[in-house]
Design an enzyme around this catalytic site. Structure first.
Site, mmCIF file in Angstrom:
data_model
loop_
_atom_site.group_PDB
_atom_site.id
_atom_site.type_symbol
_atom_site.label_atom_id
_atom_site.label_comp_id
_atom_site.label_asym_id
_atom_site.label_seq_id
_atom_site.Cartn_x
_atom_site.Cartn_y
_atom_site.Cartn_z
ATOM 1 N N ASP A 10 0.857 -1.204 0.000
ATOM 2 C CA ASP A 10 0.000 0.000 0.000
ATOM 3 C C ASP A 10 0.890 1.249 0.000
ATOM 4 O O ASP A 10 0.872 2.049 0.950
ATOM 5 C CB ASP A 10 -0.959 0.010 1.195
ATOM 6 N N ASP A 15 6.667 1.176 1.887
ATOM 7 C CA ASP A 15 6.350 0.200 0.835
ATOM 8 C C ASP A 15 7.202 0.469 -0.405
ATOM 9 O O ASP A 15 7.688 -0.452 -1.063
ATOM 10 C CB ASP A 15 4.881 0.301 0.428
ATOM 11 N N ASN A 39 -2.458 2.776 3.421
ATOM 12 C CA ASN A 39 -1.878 4.097 3.722
ATOM 13 C C ASN A 39 -2.676 5.224 3.064
ATOM 14 O O ASN A 39 -2.773 6.333 3.596
ATOM 15 C CB ASN A 39 -0.433 4.156 3.225
ATOM 16 N N THR A 124 2.969 -6.047 2.711
ATOM 17 C CA THR A 124 3.417 -4.918 3.525
ATOM 18 C C THR A 124 2.307 -3.900 3.757
ATOM 19 O O THR A 124 2.567 -2.745 4.121
ATOM 20 C CB THR A 124 4.618 -4.206 2.859
ATOM 21 N N PHE A 165 -1.026 -0.543 12.487
ATOM 22 C CA PHE A 165 -1.879 -0.037 11.412
ATOM 23 C C PHE A 165 -2.321 -1.114 10.421
ATOM 24 O O PHE A 165 -3.511 -1.241 10.124
ATOM 25 C CB PHE A 165 -1.142 1.096 10.670
ATOM 26 N N ASN A 166 -1.385 -1.892 9.857
ATOM 27 C CA ASN A 166 -1.759 -2.861 8.811
ATOM 28 C C ASN A 166 -2.821 -3.842 9.294
ATOM 29 O O ASN A 166 -3.751 -4.181 8.572
ATOM 30 C CB ASN A 166 -0.535 -3.652 8.337
ATOM 31 N N HIS A 239 9.499 0.414 8.017
ATOM 32 C CA HIS A 239 8.937 -0.888 8.397
ATOM 33 C C HIS A 239 9.032 -1.954 7.302
ATOM 34 O O HIS A 239 9.551 -3.040 7.511
ATOM 35 C CB HIS A 239 7.447 -0.728 8.749
ATOM 36 N N ASP A 240 8.507 -1.641 6.116
ATOM 37 C CA ASP A 240 8.152 -2.687 5.158
ATOM 38 C C ASP A 240 9.313 -3.475 4.550
ATOM 39 O O ASP A 240 9.176 -4.688 4.336
ATOM 40 C CB ASP A 240 7.294 -2.082 4.042
HETATM 41 O O1 RIB Z 1 2.437 0.190 10.838
HETATM 42 C C1 RIB Z 1 3.311 0.314 9.748
HETATM 43 C C2 RIB Z 1 2.701 -0.184 8.497
HETATM 44 O O2 RIB Z 1 1.555 0.602 8.192
HETATM 45 C C3 RIB Z 1 3.620 -0.049 7.279
HETATM 46 O O3 RIB Z 1 3.335 -1.074 6.368
HETATM 47 C C4 RIB Z 1 3.239 1.279 6.702
HETATM 48 O O4 RIB Z 1 3.474 1.337 5.287
HETATM 49 C C5 RIB Z 1 1.770 1.296 6.970
HETATM 50 O O5 RIB Z 1 1.136 0.577 5.933
HETATM 51 CA CA CA Z 2 2.738 -0.539 4.078
#
Ligand code: RIB
Ligand code: CA
Length: 312
Positions: A10, A15, A39, A124, A165-166, A239-240
């Protein structure tokens, strides 16, 4: 033989870094990029995926997936990734990477059914596309070699005190995936917060002095500012790419096998990954949970990957 992967994402700044790593790593064969709402809305995450591919000359199918989570309303992360979902760099015009006419779920199913069961799915973003593909065509479950995903946390969340979040965007989808029986590697916030884009790291991309390196610097500067504004911390966690890194070289991520459940009913901990790291429940362990990142080698590989994209 390089490991064949499908990257479901996303974009999103981190990403975008995952795309650049996945397409450049000699250990990987990126078969396709599929996009999902997360996102930002689906049209924006999809355009961003095409923009990154156009920038770096990455030529793989890019297919758009699900616009909405399975049950709840979509919540985006414009506070981190901006209105476009990839604020910072200036992208002009339509990217020269076409949108694949197939729905992402259909493309995931098509590639998996045609495979020998040796494809790794890297996710991701929210897991909506993956869950819908499993429900639409259950035969793919036995054809997915492994799922490496960025998501969850065993401690504090980042969108609520309990949820990352994801997972929070689509907990019902995450529950389908974690209960599918497919081997999973989960890269939680406790791992990804070790991947900080410090000024020194950003400087390494700037020192490349390449068009792609410069765009990465612009992305990381915007992303870092958003994190500083929201969390008061320096060096935004990227993160991703950690979910890609584990597939590329499992020695980059120390993992521990654990049972993981997804909370889909609670009021305050909705979307929480309940990670039984101490094995108090003695339940079947359904995920390798990322514990420690080989930070220096991770960034070495990220810089090497971005540096491999030379001006056309
Ligand atoms: O919490 C972090 C995740 O949420 C990452 O994948 C970032 O791109 C958002 O999608
Ligand atoms: Ca992401």
């Amino acid at each position: 033989m390089p490991q064949q992967i499908i990257l479901d994402c996303d974009p999103g700044h981190d990403d975008a870094m995952a795309i650049l790593l996945a397409a450049a790593a000699p250990e990987l064969d990126l078969l396709a990029i599929t996009t999902v709402a997360g996102n930002q809305t689906l049209p924006k995450t999809t355009l961003n995926a095409r923009r990154v591919c156009g920038l770096a000359g990455i030529r793989v199918p890019v297919a758009a997936g699900c616009e909405h989570p399975l049950v709840r309303e979509l919540r985006v992360a414009a506070n981190i990734h901006g209105e476009s979902g990839l604020e910072g760099p200036t992208f002009t015009g339509e990217p020269d990477v076409p949108l694949d006419p197939r729905h992402a779920v259909d493309l995931i199913i098509e590639l998996l059914l045609a495979s020998d069961g040796d494809i790794v799915l890297v996710a991701t973003g929210p897991l909506t596309n993956v869950a819908v593909a499993m429900r639409r065509e259950p035969r793919i479950v036995s054809k997915i070699r492994h799922i490496s995903l960025m998501g969850g946390a065993w401690g504090l969340g980042n969108r609520t005190p309990s949820a990352e979040f994801n997972i929070l965007v689509d907990p019902e989808a995450a529950r389908i995936v974690f209960e599918s029986g497919v081997p999973i590697t989960m890269c939680p916030l406790e791992l990804t917060h070790q991947a900080r884009a410090t000024p020194e790291v950003v400087g390494r991309f700037a020192d490349l002095r390449t068009p792609v390196g410069d765009v990465v610097v612009e992305m990381l500067r915007f992303y870092g500012e958003a994190y500083r504004r929201l969390h008061g911390e320096g060096g935004a966690p990227v993160h991703d790419p950690t979910a890609v890194a584990w597939v590329m070289d499992p020695t980059l991520v120390e993992t521990r096998l654990a049972h993981v459940d997804i909370e889909t009913h609670a009021e305050f901990s909705y979307g929480r990954t309940v990670v039984d790291l101490l094995d108090v429940l003695h339940l079947p362990k359904n995920a390798l949970v990322g514990i420690r990142l080989e930070v220096e080698r991770f960034w070495d590989r990220m810089v090497e990957a971005v540096g491999s994209y030379r001006a056309p």
